[in-house]
Design a protein around this motif. Structure first.
Motif, PDB file in Angstrom:
ATOM      1  N   ARG A  35      -3.475  15.629 -22.830  1.00 46.42           N
ATOM      2  CA  ARG A  35      -2.548  16.889 -23.322  1.00 46.42           C
ATOM      3  C   ARG A  35      -2.342  17.828 -22.028  1.00 46.42           C
ATOM      4  N   LEU A  36      -2.956  17.590 -20.820  1.00 51.01           N
ATOM      5  CA  LEU A  36      -2.698  18.376 -19.810  1.00 51.01           C
ATOM      6  C   LEU A  36      -1.173  18.193 -19.573  1.00 51.01           C
ATOM      7  N   PRO A  37      -0.627  19.347 -18.829  1.00 53.09           N
ATOM      8  CA  PRO A  37       0.695  19.358 -18.409  1.00 53.09           C
ATOM      9  C   PRO A  37       0.605  18.268 -17.523  1.00 53.09           C
ATOM     10  N   LYS A  38       2.134  17.596 -17.176  1.00 48.52           N
ATOM     11  CA  LYS A  38       2.453  16.709 -16.358  1.00 48.52           C
ATOM     12  C   LYS A  38       2.313  17.146 -14.816  1.00 48.52           C
ATOM     13  N   SER A  39       1.875  16.281 -14.002  1.00 45.45           N
ATOM     14  CA  SER A  39       1.646  16.465 -12.682  1.00 45.45           C
ATOM     15  C   SER A  39       2.680  15.902 -11.652  1.00 45.45           C
ATOM     16  N   THR A  40       3.270  16.577 -10.613  1.00 42.05           N
ATOM     17  CA  THR A  40       4.249  15.794  -9.872  1.00 42.05           C
ATOM     18  C   THR A  40       3.744  14.949  -8.890  1.00 42.05           C
ATOM     19  N   VAL A  41       4.349  13.822  -9.109  1.00 43.08           N
ATOM     20  CA  VAL A  41       3.633  12.712  -8.174  1.00 43.08           C
ATOM     21  C   VAL A  41       4.666  12.136  -6.929  1.00 43.08           C
ATOM     22  N   THR A  42       4.395  12.130  -5.559  1.00 46.95           N
ATOM     23  CA  THR A  42       5.369  11.807  -4.729  1.00 46.95           C
ATOM     24  C   THR A  42       4.477  10.556  -3.832  1.00 46.95           C
ATOM     25  N   GLY A  43       5.230  10.044  -3.007  1.00 46.08           N
ATOM     26  CA  GLY A  43       4.580   9.020  -2.177  1.00 46.08           C
ATOM     27  C   GLY A  43       5.536   8.210  -1.413  1.00 46.08           C
ATOM     28  N   HIS A  44       4.831   7.447  -0.360  1.00 45.89           N
ATOM     29  CA  HIS A  44       5.582   6.735   0.561  1.00 45.89           C
ATOM     30  C   HIS A  44       4.628   5.538   0.814  1.00 45.89           C
ATOM     31  N   ARG A  45       5.654   4.426   1.275  1.00 50.74           N
ATOM     32  CA  ARG A  45       4.729   3.155   1.511  1.00 50.74           C
ATOM     33  C   ARG A  45       4.136   3.174   2.743  1.00 50.74           C
ATOM     34  N   LEU A  46       2.861   2.557   2.972  1.00 52.48           N
ATOM     35  CA  LEU A  46       2.173   2.523   4.305  1.00 52.48           C
ATOM     36  C   LEU A  46       2.498   1.333   4.848  1.00 52.48           C
ATOM     37  N   ALA A  47       2.490   1.317   6.092  1.00 52.83           N
ATOM     38  CA  ALA A  47       2.502   0.199   6.848  1.00 52.83           C
ATOM     39  C   ALA A  47       1.420  -0.771   6.932  1.00 52.83           C
ATOM     40  N   ASP A  48       1.613  -1.893   6.881  1.00 60.37           N
ATOM     41  CA  ASP A  48       0.296  -2.851   6.822  1.00 60.37           C
ATOM     42  C   ASP A  48      -0.110  -3.305   8.183  1.00 60.37           C
ATOM     43  N   ARG A  92       0.812  -0.998   0.180  1.00 62.60           N
ATOM     44  CA  ARG A  92      -0.071   0.144  -0.118  1.00 62.60           C
ATOM     45  C   ARG A  92       0.886   1.274  -0.051  1.00 62.60           C
ATOM     46  N   TRP A  93       0.582   2.371  -0.923  1.00 69.06           N
ATOM     47  CA  TRP A  93       1.232   3.472  -0.507  1.00 69.06           C
ATOM     48  C   TRP A  93       0.354   4.755  -1.055  1.00 69.06           C
ATOM     49  N   ALA A  94       0.794   5.884  -0.069  1.00 68.29           N
ATOM     50  CA  ALA A  94      -0.155   6.983  -0.074  1.00 68.29           C
ATOM     51  C   ALA A  94       0.526   7.906  -1.211  1.00 68.29           C
ATOM     52  N   LEU A  95      -0.100   8.323  -2.128  1.00 66.05           N
ATOM     53  CA  LEU A  95       0.322   9.477  -3.135  1.00 66.05           C
ATOM     54  C   LEU A  95      -0.171  10.483  -3.025  1.00 66.05           C
ATOM     55  N   ARG A  96       0.746  11.711  -3.370  1.00 65.12           N
ATOM     56  CA  ARG A  96       0.108  12.893  -3.733  1.00 65.12           C
ATOM     57  C   ARG A  96       0.479  13.351  -4.917  1.00 65.12           C
ATOM     58  N   ALA A 110      12.278   4.016  -4.952  1.00 64.51           N
ATOM     59  CA  ALA A 110      13.550   3.768  -4.130  1.00 64.51           C
ATOM     60  C   ALA A 110      13.337   3.712  -2.594  1.00 64.51           C
ATOM     61  N   GLY A 111      13.455   2.540  -2.446  1.00 64.54           N
ATOM     62  CA  GLY A 111      12.927   2.089  -0.886  1.00 64.54           C
ATOM     63  C   GLY A 111      11.661   2.257  -0.801  1.00 64.54           C
ATOM     64  N   ASP A 112      11.290   3.012   0.325  1.00 62.11           N
ATOM     65  CA  ASP A 112       9.945   3.294   0.597  1.00 62.11           C
ATOM     66  C   ASP A 112       9.287   4.428   0.371  1.00 62.11           C
ATOM     67  N   GLU A 113       9.985   5.128  -0.649  1.00 62.17           N
ATOM     68  CA  GLU A 113       9.605   6.321  -1.108  1.00 62.17           C
ATOM     69  C   GLU A 113       9.509   6.392  -2.772  1.00 62.17           C
TER      70      GLU A 113
END
Length: 105
Positions: A92-105, A7-11, A80-83
């Motif tokens: 055709r919309l501009p790219k959106s930046t995506v960041t995220g981290h692994r969620l503990a199960d 599971r990952w939390a993305l923004r 890369a690891g948990d990120e």
């Protein structure tokens, strides 16, 4: 073996503001599948692929959403690891930046 299952939390930072979602990736029958949950809807991930990358593992997938708008999204991130970080694109919309981290199960 892929580093993405779990599971990952993305923004996503989009032109209409930040959007958060929870992604779940699962290994199944030698491949990857998953789903995204955000903005009150759960959608399937399609064409999940992984490739080696100098910084970790490159992961791409497609998904369609209906909230806040009806869009077909293409994601391209590096785990890369948990990120993870990368971008998503809706047509055709501009790219959106995506960041995220692994969620503990």
């Amino acid at each position: 073996m892929s580093r993405i299952p779990g599971r990952w939390a993305l923004r996503m930072r989009t032109p209409v503001g930040s959007i958060e979602a929870e992604m779940t990736f699962t290994e199944r029958d030698g491949g990857l599948t998953g789903e995204a949950n955000g903005k009150g809807e759960t959608v399937a991930l399609h064409d999940v692929t992984t490739h080696p990358h100098p910084d970790g593992e490159r992961v791409t997938w497609r998904q369609s959403i209906t909230r806040p708008l009806r869009l077909d999204l293409l994601f391209d991130v590096v785990v890369a690891g948990d990120e993870l970080q990368g971008h998503s694109r809706a047509g055709r919309l501009p790219k959106s930046t995506v960041t995220g981290h692994r969620l503990a199960d």
